[in-house]
Design a protein around this motif. Structure first.
Motif, PDB file in Angstrom:
ATOM      1  N   ALA B  84       0.695 -12.430  -5.489  1.00 48.85           N
ATOM      2  CA  ALA B  84       0.593 -11.378  -6.569  1.00 48.85           C
ATOM      3  C   ALA B  84       0.294  -9.950  -5.668  1.00 48.85           C
ATOM      4  O   ALA B  84       0.360  -8.964  -5.554  1.00 48.85           O
ATOM      5  CB  ALA B  84      -0.713 -11.569  -7.353  1.00 48.85           C
ATOM      6  N   SER B  85      -0.875 -10.221  -4.521  1.00 49.50           N
ATOM      7  CA  SER B  85      -1.329  -9.007  -3.853  1.00 49.50           C
ATOM      8  C   SER B  85      -0.142  -8.624  -2.896  1.00 49.50           C
ATOM      9  O   SER B  85       0.019  -7.438  -2.755  1.00 49.50           O
ATOM     10  CB  SER B  85      -2.615  -9.483  -2.681  1.00 49.50           C
ATOM     11  N   GLU B  86       0.702  -9.394  -2.419  1.00 50.40           N
ATOM     12  CA  GLU B  86       1.926  -9.027  -1.749  1.00 50.40           C
ATOM     13  C   GLU B  86       2.775  -8.220  -2.560  1.00 50.40           C
ATOM     14  O   GLU B  86       3.407  -6.973  -2.153  1.00 50.40           O
ATOM     15  CB  GLU B  86       2.644 -10.192  -0.986  1.00 50.40           C
ATOM     16  N   LEU B  87       3.110  -8.396  -3.688  1.00 49.99           N
ATOM     17  CA  LEU B  87       3.821  -7.706  -4.594  1.00 49.99           C
ATOM     18  C   LEU B  87       3.156  -6.504  -4.664  1.00 49.99           C
ATOM     19  O   LEU B  87       3.677  -5.267  -4.737  1.00 49.99           O
ATOM     20  CB  LEU B  87       4.027  -8.334  -5.948  1.00 49.99           C
ATOM     21  N   ILE B  88       1.953  -6.330  -5.036  1.00 49.02           N
ATOM     22  CA  ILE B  88       1.084  -4.966  -5.060  1.00 49.02           C
ATOM     23  C   ILE B  88       1.411  -4.226  -4.098  1.00 49.02           C
ATOM     24  O   ILE B  88       1.518  -3.003  -3.979  1.00 49.02           O
ATOM     25  CB  ILE B  88      -0.202  -5.082  -5.425  1.00 49.02           C
ATOM     26  N   ASP B  89       1.043  -4.873  -2.886  1.00 52.01           N
ATOM     27  CA  ASP B  89       1.376  -4.157  -1.526  1.00 52.01           C
ATOM     28  C   ASP B  89       2.569  -3.367  -1.263  1.00 52.01           C
ATOM     29  O   ASP B  89       2.755  -2.556  -0.726  1.00 52.01           O
ATOM     30  CB  ASP B  89       0.820  -5.091  -0.281  1.00 52.01           C
ATOM     31  N   VAL B  90       3.531  -4.213  -1.633  1.00 53.62           N
ATOM     32  CA  VAL B  90       5.055  -3.603  -1.716  1.00 53.62           C
ATOM     33  C   VAL B  90       4.992  -2.272  -2.383  1.00 53.62           C
ATOM     34  O   VAL B  90       5.665  -1.407  -1.927  1.00 53.62           O
ATOM     35  CB  VAL B  90       6.100  -4.422  -1.841  1.00 53.62           C
ATOM     36  N   PHE B  91       4.613  -2.572  -3.638  1.00 53.52           N
ATOM     37  CA  PHE B  91       5.080  -1.261  -4.558  1.00 53.52           C
ATOM     38  C   PHE B  91       3.931  -0.259  -4.239  1.00 53.52           C
ATOM     39  O   PHE B  91       4.292   1.045  -4.289  1.00 53.52           O
ATOM     40  CB  PHE B  91       4.546  -1.605  -5.957  1.00 53.52           C
ATOM     41  N   ASP B  92       2.806  -0.291  -3.475  1.00 53.07           N
ATOM     42  CA  ASP B  92       1.901   0.477  -2.960  1.00 53.07           C
ATOM     43  C   ASP B  92       2.549   1.256  -1.854  1.00 53.07           C
ATOM     44  O   ASP B  92       2.697   2.533  -1.787  1.00 53.07           O
ATOM     45  CB  ASP B  92       0.664  -0.153  -2.600  1.00 53.07           C
ATOM     46  N   LEU B  93       3.391   0.576  -0.994  1.00 57.34           N
ATOM     47  CA  LEU B  93       3.941   1.097   0.128  1.00 57.34           C
ATOM     48  C   LEU B  93       4.962   2.117  -0.385  1.00 57.34           C
ATOM     49  O   LEU B  93       5.188   3.220   0.302  1.00 57.34           O
ATOM     50  CB  LEU B  93       4.494  -0.297   0.999  1.00 57.34           C
ATOM     51  N   ARG B  94       5.908   1.543  -1.215  1.00 57.01           N
ATOM     52  CA  ARG B  94       6.787   2.271  -1.923  1.00 57.01           C
ATOM     53  C   ARG B  94       6.201   3.859  -2.505  1.00 57.01           C
ATOM     54  O   ARG B  94       6.898   4.771  -2.159  1.00 57.01           O
ATOM     55  CB  ARG B  94       7.419   1.573  -3.300  1.00 57.01           C
ATOM     56  N   LEU B  95       4.932   3.436  -3.117  1.00 58.43           N
ATOM     57  CA  LEU B  95       4.503   4.898  -3.885  1.00 58.43           C
ATOM     58  C   LEU B  95       4.006   5.729  -2.339  1.00 58.43           C
ATOM     59  O   LEU B  95       4.358   7.004  -2.449  1.00 58.43           O
ATOM     60  CB  LEU B  95       3.132   4.514  -4.298  1.00 58.43           C
ATOM     61  N   CYS B  96       3.521   5.246  -1.469  1.00 59.43           N
ATOM     62  CA  CYS B  96       3.375   5.819  -0.261  1.00 59.43           C
ATOM     63  C   CYS B  96       4.559   6.670   0.316  1.00 59.43           C
ATOM     64  O   CYS B  96       4.601   7.929   0.530  1.00 59.43           O
ATOM     65  CB  CYS B  96       2.830   4.927   0.679  1.00 59.43           C
ATOM     66  N   LEU B  97       5.812   5.942   0.485  1.00 56.49           N
ATOM     67  CA  LEU B  97       6.784   6.424   1.010  1.00 56.49           C
ATOM     68  C   LEU B  97       7.460   7.672   0.022  1.00 56.49           C
ATOM     69  O   LEU B  97       7.681   8.645   0.519  1.00 56.49           O
ATOM     70  CB  LEU B  97       8.145   5.607   1.150  1.00 56.49           C
ATOM     71  N   GLU B  98       7.467   7.258  -1.347  1.00 55.31           N
ATOM     72  CA  GLU B  98       8.003   8.194  -2.072  1.00 55.31           C
ATOM     73  C   GLU B  98       6.979   9.646  -2.887  1.00 55.31           C
ATOM     74  O   GLU B  98       7.516  10.685  -2.796  1.00 55.31           O
ATOM     75  CB  GLU B  98       8.344   7.585  -3.724  1.00 55.31           C
ATOM     76  N   ARG B  99       5.867   9.427  -2.465  1.00 58.24           N
ATOM     77  CA  ARG B  99       4.855  10.442  -2.631  1.00 58.24           C
ATOM     78  C   ARG B  99       5.483  11.361  -1.419  1.00 58.24           C
ATOM     79  O   ARG B  99       5.388  12.754  -1.431  1.00 58.24           O
ATOM     80  CB  ARG B  99       3.420  10.092  -2.360  1.00 58.24           C
ATOM     81  N   HIS B 100       5.402  11.048  -0.196  1.00 55.20           N
ATOM     82  CA  HIS B 100       5.752  11.717   0.924  1.00 55.20           C
ATOM     83  C   HIS B 100       6.829  12.517   0.753  1.00 55.20           C
ATOM     84  O   HIS B 100       7.220  13.610   1.053  1.00 55.20           O
ATOM     85  CB  HIS B 100       5.600  10.605   2.209  1.00 55.20           C
ATOM     86  N   ALA B 101       8.059  11.554   0.609  1.00 56.65           N
ATOM     87  CA  ALA B 101       9.490  12.422   0.287  1.00 56.65           C
ATOM     88  C   ALA B 101       9.313  13.471  -0.733  1.00 56.65           C
ATOM     89  O   ALA B 101      10.040  14.410  -0.825  1.00 56.65           O
ATOM     90  CB  ALA B 101      10.180  10.998  -0.194  1.00 56.65           C
ATOM     91  N   MET B 102       8.754  13.127  -1.824  1.00 59.98           N
ATOM     92  CA  MET B 102       8.434  14.209  -2.944  1.00 59.98           C
ATOM     93  C   MET B 102       7.981  15.326  -2.100  1.00 59.98           C
ATOM     94  O   MET B 102       8.455  16.401  -2.499  1.00 59.98           O
ATOM     95  CB  MET B 102       7.730  13.839  -4.253  1.00 59.98           C
TER      96      MET B 102
END
Lengths: 226, 226
Positions: B84-102
DNA sequence: CCTTTTCAAACTGTCGACAGTCGGCAATCG
DNA sequence: CGATTGCCGACTGTCGACAGTTTGAAAAGG
């Protein structure tokens, strides 16, 4: 020529050959014993290190995934040559990661983490006065790795560890010494102060300024070297 | 069972063997034909695919760097089992990347990019009505890849491409169908509206909400499956 | 003297083989 | 009957070899 007698010649002895070759290559590339863009021959490397091509290949693929080598099909591996925009992109990615880490970290900041970070900054101030540039850089990277580690996202940490090698290469290519000891201390204490304040906005400003300084160094370094 | 006659059995034919093996493994893992945590034997795979162990090894290392496999020294490769925690981490990383990209994208947004993104959302709405779930997921990933591509940071894009494979695995492990067509459309139009407005704050809120929805799906999916 | 063609050397992609090591099972001992 | 030890099989790590391709230069031609 015999492989058995060549063991004394090669730097490699035991343990995982792949790791050792990877270490050797990493150090050689970052210390610029291999010039950027230079072609690396598998057989040549294997001969020099006294191992077969298989471990060399695997190590090269590893370094490729870390951004220190690039491979062209049927052509082989080349030492990564970073141009200006790529350098900027790397530092921009770093900013992306650290911003996020700071935002996460400020939410679950505690005394233990603060103490660990504080101790690391003190260590950095120490080595800034006495030790070599490479040592300063390493301790700086340790600090920033702690920041990301404490954020709690292990996947984030993995990405950072990946680009760490690229960062070292960037820093080496710029060829400038690190900032003054005072600057280093000030910058990092500001980060800790921002975290201690618990204010996300202030954290963001602090890390933006911090990485911004580093990036300006990069841009400036490029302007001078090219 | 014989290795020679297994050529017809194997899916591999020509081109770069490494790439083909990597493709085969990727699809097999994401479609869960290999169970999470399952051990993969190099010799077995090589026999099944009608190739030698060398390409299999390289492909496995590639998938390891992409997070689809994990390796234990002297034990071999295992299909990545995400908790579970790894899944959350992956999506959190995705959020990190896409925030920056936006944030980067809103600064150099133009009509051409807007049109391309708009067209992609229209395509997504189209396939949301008629096509398979995997197709929907692919088109969604294409959209988000465009977002990051247009941000101008190629290094950011590389990280995203890396985690894309992991994302597919996450989505597959959750095993839920994608959101309703209406939800998809609304979410993505909101992103485009935010970009068109040129307001960084609004962009950030939009992407936070967007990835937040995806992450909630993940957390919810975990709660059901485990 | 410059351009084009051809040829040899070197290199990558791939293969099969061997040695050391790890895991599991059975036999032995308490 | 349970625990320990030794053995067997399988597998990974590593190696040397071969085939097809690319590179660089030498040779032929204009």
């Amino acid at each position: 020529m015999t492989s058995s007698s060549a063991f004394g010649n090669g730097v490699i002895q035991q343990r995982n050959l792949v790791e050792q070759v990877a270490d050797y290559l990493t150090k050689a590339i970052i210390s610029q014993r291999y010039a950027p863009g230079e072609r690396l021959s598998e057989v040549q490397l294997a001969r020099d290190l006294g191992v077969s091509r298989a471990p060399v290949r695997e190590a090269a693929r590893l370094l490729e995934s870390r951004g220190l080598l690039v491979s062209q099909p049927r052509r082989g591996f080349f030492v990564r040559a970073l141009d200006a925009s790529e350098l900027i992109d790397v530092f921009d990615l770093r900013l992306c990661l650290e911003r996020h880490a700071m935002a996460r970290l400020v939410d679950n900041y505690d005394a233990q983490k603060e103490q660990a970070l504080r101790r690391q900054v003190e260590l950095m101030c120490e080595v800034a006065l006495h030790d070599s540039d490479s040592r300063k850089i390493e301790e700086d990277l340790v600090f920033h790795r702690m920041l990301i580690d404490f954020s709690g996202n292990r996947r984030l940490l993995k990405v950072f560890d990946d680009i760490t090698h690229e960062l070292r290469l960037c820093i080496a290519l710029i060829g400038k010494t690190h900032a003054e000891p005072d600057t280093i201390a000030t910058c990092h204490w500001q980060l800790l102060d921002a975290l201690a304040s618990g204010d996300p906005q202030r954290c963001r400003e602090a890390i933006d300024y911090h990485i911004g300084v580093a990036r300006d160094y990069v841009v400036q370094g490029i302007g001078e070297s090219s």
